[in-house]
Design an enzyme around this catalytic site. Structure first.
Site, mmCIF file in Angstrom:
data_model
loop_
_atom_site.group_PDB
_atom_site.id
_atom_site.type_symbol
_atom_site.label_atom_id
_atom_site.label_comp_id
_atom_site.label_asym_id
_atom_site.label_seq_id
_atom_site.Cartn_x
_atom_site.Cartn_y
_atom_site.Cartn_z
ATOM 1 N N PRO A 78 -4.378 4.056 -16.599
ATOM 2 C CA PRO A 78 -5.435 4.691 -15.794
ATOM 3 C C PRO A 78 -5.625 4.013 -14.438
ATOM 4 O O PRO A 78 -5.840 4.690 -13.424
ATOM 5 C CB PRO A 78 -6.682 4.543 -16.677
ATOM 6 N N CYS A 84 -48.678 3.229 -10.350
ATOM 7 C CA CYS A 84 -48.694 4.509 -9.648
ATOM 8 C C CYS A 84 -49.390 5.587 -10.485
ATOM 9 O O CYS A 84 -50.605 5.583 -10.607
ATOM 10 C CB CYS A 84 -47.271 4.912 -9.254
ATOM 11 N N HIS A 125 -45.912 0.349 -6.200
ATOM 12 C CA HIS A 125 -44.831 0.006 -7.131
ATOM 13 C C HIS A 125 -44.423 -1.456 -6.922
ATOM 14 O O HIS A 125 -43.524 -1.744 -6.128
ATOM 15 C CB HIS A 125 -43.618 0.910 -6.902
ATOM 16 N N GLU A 141 -42.669 -3.355 -8.687
ATOM 17 C CA GLU A 141 -41.319 -3.662 -9.162
ATOM 18 C C GLU A 141 -40.276 -3.636 -8.049
ATOM 19 O O GLU A 141 -39.235 -4.298 -8.136
ATOM 20 C CB GLU A 141 -40.910 -2.708 -10.289
#
Length: 533
Positions: free
Chosen positions: A189, A378, A505, A507
């Protein structure tokens, strides 16, 4: 002279080109080179903002409000940097720009074609970013052979001619499967993938061979022979427990040193001490806490990738490994809060739409009433307000107008500036905004300062008409928007083990060495709940 490293992918999608690209960028930055990463997404969407998380994973938000591919989140975390919307090049952006220029007459009546007009636009966008850097890593999304990526590969081919071969290198990421029947790694491959790439005029300088276990010497030799790549540039990239191990693996395999020589860069030793300590510490953690993520997209973990990473960062900071219990919000509606029994903390993340909202609020109530550490983000922040209104204030039928436009108590409402918009893409309150944090609050203790900048992505907000009622009942809004003092940003519940929610947010700004404060606090509280102080 800027050096360009193009990263392409072959055989199958999902091999980890993003992590590979982020790792290469991080390793050059660790050598003291000014380095950045660019992601090319061949889809026709202008940006990632309107894409379904199940199809594309989370939408990552940048400081400048760009809604981009999640790979830019990996770039920011690995390089500890902040990128711009221009670092994400899409087919939609490129074609929109070319058509706009044609309408303005900038092509002077020429027949506008893929070559040279589209390819020139692609090259110009890459070079615009590259001006301030020594090394630019450009990840070309998709798999070699896809129709969508053809113009981008052609632009990359042209750049090697125009910039000089000594300034442009190609890294091809492929897959080397192991067939159980014969028990050996198969290189065919990879051979065919490189053949496809070479048919487009690109000879890879290095091959990153993804596999389940380390690449065998015989497979390495065969790949080198049939792809015209030196053996030292056939890189073994096998599966690891933690993606933060990948830079150390590529460094050990010699990829950055080889690329530096190939591009004529001075040899430098990388400063990887802190990164290596972080990786080793995470691997050595034995104590664990379990935190539930109650959401509507949990069947695809990449929908909440930055939350997963923020929890990992907080694990290292708190000397405890976080195990995630993924819970579909609709399952809570059907089976009840027994699904949450035994967890040490609960997160209700962002999202849009009505599906699963009641289940999320059941989880919020369970955390509030049972003193379980909780973080709402949120939409999770907004539903925390709705849950409190219903079950503490007794406002039956209270809701967000997003879900119930006819609610008798619209405690969460559409922001005034959003009411007359006629399109979805790029129109939310997006990007980094200042948040003012009140003194003597949990949020102030976590952040340690009065003003912070956090990233947002929302249309709805806490209705300021109800704020006084909430505060009279004991809820504290400890963070307020710097651009509008009537806009609530952080809430918390005094007397609870840990109960905090944010309109933004957090994060998106968490980093391996600098966890987002509210995540670090959540994991700290979860550890205290399980193991004591």
């Amino acid at each position: 002279m800027t050096k360009f490293i193009f990263v392409t992918g072959g055989v199958v999608s999902g091999l980890g080109k993003g992590i590979t690209s982020a790792s290469i960028g991080m390793l050059f930055k660790a050598r003291g080179f000014r380095t950045t990463n660019i992601k090319i997404d061949p889809y026709l969407n202008y940006d990632a903002g309107t894409m379904n998380p199940y199809q594309h994973g989370e939408v990552f938000v940048l400081d400048d409000g760009g809604e981009v591919d999640l790979d830019l989140g990996n770039y920011e975390r690995f390089l500890d940097t902040s990128l711009s919307f221009d670092h994400n090049i899409t087919t939609g952006k490129v074609y929109s720009a070319v058509i706009e220029k044609e309408r303005k007459g900038e092509y002077l009546g020429a027949t506008v074609q893929v070559i040279p007009h589209i390819t020139n636009e692609i090259k110009e966008r890459i070079r615009r970013i590259a001006r301030d850097y020594d090394v630019v890593v450009v990840e070309i999304g998709g798999t070699v052979g896809d129709i969508e990526s053809m113009p981008f590969l052609e632009a990359a081919r042209q750049m090697q001619i125009e910039e000089g071969r000594e300034n442009v290198a190609f890294v091809h990421v492929t897959y080397v499967p192991r067939l159980r029947v014969v028990g050996e790694q198969k290189t065919k491959p990879t051979q065919h993938s490189v053949k496809e790439l070479r048919s487009l005029g690109i000879q890879p300088d290095a091959i990153v061979a993804r596999s389940e276990d380390p690449l065998e010497d015989s497979a390495r030799r065969k790949i080198s022979l049939f792809t015209n790549v030196p053996e030292e540039a056939v890189i073994s990239a096998y599966d690891v427990e933690d993606t933060y191990e990948v830079p150390l693996m590529l460094e050990k395999e010699g990829l950055p040193a080889y690329l530096a020589r190939r591009l004529g860069l001075p040899e430098r030793e990388p400063d990887l001490e802190a990164w290596r300590e972080m990786v080793e510490k995470y691997k050595s953690l034995t104590d664990t806490v379990e935190i539930a993520i109650v959401g509507k997209y949990v069947k695809l973990a990449d929908s909440y990738l930055s939350i997963k990473e923020a929890l990992k960062h907080s694990s290292v900071a708190n000397d405890v490994k976080v195990k995630i219990r993924w819970i579909e919000a609709e399952d809570v509606e059907r089976q009840g809060v027994k699904l949450l029994e035994g967890v040490d903390g609960i997160i209700v993340p962002g999202g849009f739409g009505a599906r699963g909202t009641e289940g999320k609020m059941m989880a919020i109530r369970y955390a509030r009433e049972n003193n379980i550490p909780f973080l709402g983000i949120c939409f999770g922040f907004q539903l925390t307000v709705v849950e409190f209104a219903r079950n503490v204030l007794g406002l039956e039928g209270a809701h967000s107008t997003e879900i119930d436009p006819q609610t008798p108590y619209p405690v969460v409402d559409l922001m005034p500036e959003q009411r007359d918009l006629d399109r979805l893409g790029g129109t939310m309150r997006l990007g980094a905004y200042p948040v003012h944090i009140k003194p003597n609050t949990l949020a102030r203790r976590l952040y340690g300062r009065e003003i912070v900048y956090e990233r947002h992505r929302h249309r709805w907000e806490v209705n300021p008409d109800y704020v006084e009622k909430f505060e009279e009942a004991g809820l504290v809004f400890s963070g307020i928007a710097g651009d509008d003092e009537r806009r609530m940003e952080i809430l918390e519940l005094p007397g609870h083990s840990y109960f905090i929610a944010t309109q933004f947010h957090p994060e998106f700004k968490s980093r391996p060495m600098r966890p987002a404060p509210v995540f670090r606090g959540l994991v700290e509280a979860a550890k205290k709940k399980k193991y004591g102080s």
